[in-house]
Scaffold this motif. Structure first.
Motif, PDB file in Angstrom:
ATOM      1  N   GLY A  97     -50.166 -15.754  27.119  1.00 41.22           N
ATOM      2  CA  GLY A  97     -49.618 -16.854  27.901  1.00 41.22           C
ATOM      3  C   GLY A  97     -49.688 -18.285  27.026  1.00 41.22           C
ATOM      4  O   GLY A  97     -48.698 -19.006  27.511  1.00 41.22           O
ATOM      5  N   ASN A  98     -50.268 -18.433  25.849  1.00 41.45           N
ATOM      6  CA  ASN A  98     -49.974 -19.602  25.168  1.00 41.45           C
ATOM      7  C   ASN A  98     -49.416 -19.441  23.677  1.00 41.45           C
ATOM      8  O   ASN A  98     -49.366 -20.235  23.088  1.00 41.45           O
ATOM      9  N   LYS A  99     -48.775 -18.023  23.714  1.00 38.89           N
ATOM     10  CA  LYS A  99     -48.095 -17.862  22.480  1.00 38.89           C
ATOM     11  C   LYS A  99     -46.862 -18.734  22.196  1.00 38.89           C
ATOM     12  O   LYS A  99     -46.127 -18.633  23.232  1.00 38.89           O
ATOM     13  N   PHE A 100     -46.833 -19.191  21.257  1.00 38.47           N
ATOM     14  CA  PHE A 100     -45.494 -19.985  20.682  1.00 38.47           C
ATOM     15  C   PHE A 100     -45.209 -21.121  21.767  1.00 38.47           C
ATOM     16  O   PHE A 100     -44.133 -21.526  21.923  1.00 38.47           O
ATOM     17  N   ARG A 101     -46.326 -21.758  22.066  1.00 41.73           N
ATOM     18  CA  ARG A 101     -46.416 -23.046  23.019  1.00 41.73           C
ATOM     19  C   ARG A 101     -46.805 -24.103  22.143  1.00 41.73           C
ATOM     20  O   ARG A 101     -47.780 -24.959  22.242  1.00 41.73           O
ATOM     21  N   THR A 102     -45.961 -24.462  21.121  1.00 42.16           N
ATOM     22  CA  THR A 102     -46.112 -25.542  20.301  1.00 42.16           C
ATOM     23  C   THR A 102     -44.909 -26.649  20.270  1.00 42.16           C
ATOM     24  O   THR A 102     -43.937 -26.215  20.688  1.00 42.16           O
ATOM     25  N   PHE A 103     -45.239 -27.735  19.908  1.00 38.17           N
ATOM     26  CA  PHE A 103     -44.099 -28.731  19.722  1.00 38.17           C
ATOM     27  C   PHE A 103     -43.056 -28.261  18.817  1.00 38.17           C
ATOM     28  O   PHE A 103     -41.931 -28.307  19.172  1.00 38.17           O
ATOM     29  N   LYS A 104     -43.654 -27.856  17.849  1.00 37.72           N
ATOM     30  CA  LYS A 104     -42.658 -27.052  16.760  1.00 37.72           C
ATOM     31  C   LYS A 104     -41.773 -26.107  17.018  1.00 37.72           C
ATOM     32  O   LYS A 104     -40.498 -26.071  17.129  1.00 37.72           O
ATOM     33  N   HIS A 105     -42.237 -24.965  17.865  1.00 40.77           N
ATOM     34  CA  HIS A 105     -41.381 -23.977  18.243  1.00 40.77           C
ATOM     35  C   HIS A 105     -40.401 -24.583  19.525  1.00 40.77           C
ATOM     36  O   HIS A 105     -39.555 -24.060  19.534  1.00 40.77           O
ATOM     37  N   GLY A 106     -40.896 -25.431  20.307  1.00 44.40           N
ATOM     38  CA  GLY A 106     -39.862 -25.999  21.497  1.00 44.40           C
ATOM     39  C   GLY A 106     -39.134 -26.932  20.628  1.00 44.40           C
ATOM     40  O   GLY A 106     -37.897 -26.677  21.149  1.00 44.40           O
ATOM     41  N   ALA A 107     -39.231 -27.565  19.691  1.00 46.23           N
ATOM     42  CA  ALA A 107     -38.319 -28.402  18.913  1.00 46.23           C
ATOM     43  C   ALA A 107     -36.991 -27.357  18.363  1.00 46.23           C
ATOM     44  O   ALA A 107     -36.153 -27.843  18.174  1.00 46.23           O
ATOM     45  N   LEU A 108     -37.727 -26.538  17.672  1.00 45.41           N
ATOM     46  CA  LEU A 108     -36.689 -25.483  17.106  1.00 45.41           C
ATOM     47  C   LEU A 108     -35.564 -24.888  18.420  1.00 45.41           C
ATOM     48  O   LEU A 108     -34.449 -25.069  18.115  1.00 45.41           O
ATOM     49  N   HIS A 109     -36.151 -24.350  19.511  1.00 47.14           N
ATOM     50  CA  HIS A 109     -35.391 -24.001  20.489  1.00 47.14           C
ATOM     51  C   HIS A 109     -34.602 -25.073  21.297  1.00 47.14           C
ATOM     52  O   HIS A 109     -33.452 -24.939  21.424  1.00 47.14           O
TER      53      HIS A 109
END
Length: 158
Positions: A97-109
Motif C-alpha cells: 500500500g505505501n511502497k514507492f509513495r514518496t515525493f522523490k519517486h513521484g517527481a521521477l515519474h
C-alpha cells in the motif's frame, strides 16, 4: 485506493506557482514573449481570471492522469475495477500500500512523463506553428519541471 482530491488540487495550484517563476521576465518570460510573438500589452488585454481559471482546470485534468502514472497502486485499483472490497485488492494493499509513495519517486515519474509526453506534445505543435527551438525548450521545459513537481506532490500525499 481513494482519490486524494487535496493532492490533485495542490498539484494543480503548483502549476501557477511554477509558471509565475518560470515565465517571470527575469527568468524566461522575455524570451518566451519574443519567441511566441506576444507582448506585455497583449497580455494585459486578456481576461486574467478566465485564463487562470482555465489553467487550473486543465492542470487538474493533468493531475488526474499523473496520479495513475506516479502511484503504482492505482494499477491494482484499476485491475479490480475499483472494488476496494475485493480480497485480492485488500491483500495487495496490505502488502504494498505505501511502497514507492514518496515525493522523490513521484517527481521521477512526473519528470519522465513531462520529458516523454508533455515535451513532445509541445514540440510537435511547435513544428507546425513554426515556433523556434527556444520556444519549445521554454514551454516544454516548463511542463517537464511542472509535471515533476506535480508528480511529487501527488505521490507523497497519502
Amino acid at each position: 485506493m481513494e482519490i486524494n482530491f487535496l493532492a490533485l488540487a495542490l498539484a494543480s495550484l503548483s502549476t501557477l506557482a511554477v509558471g509565475f517563476i518560470w515565465y517571470h521576465p527575469k527568468v524566461f518570460g522575455n524570451i518566451w514573449m519574443r519567441e511566441s510573438g506576444t507582448s506585455m500589452e497583449k497580455m494585459q488585454g486578456t481576461n486574467m481570471a478566465l485564463m487562470f481559471g482555465m489553467s487550473l482546470l486543465y492542470a487538474f485534468f493533468i493531475a488526474i492522469v499523473l496520479q495513475a502514472l506516479v502511484i503504482h497502486q492505482m494499477g491494482a485499483f484499476g485491475t479490480v475495477g475499483g472494488n476496494v472490497q475485493d480480497p485480492q485488492y485488500i491483500q495487495f494493499m496490505e502488502a504494498h500500500g505505501n511502497k514507492f509513495r514518496t515525493f522523490k519517486h513521484g517527481a521521477l515519474h512526473g519528470f519522465l512523463s513531462g520529458l516523454f509526453f508533455a515535451l513532445p506534445v509541445i514540440g510537435v505543435g511547435s513544428l507546425y506553428e513554426r515556433r523556434s527551438w527556444k520556444y519549445v525548450l521554454i514551454a516544454g521545459g516548463y511542463w517537464v519541471v511542472t509535471c515533476m513537481i506535480m508528480g511529487g506532490i501527488i505521490c507523497a500525499m497519502k
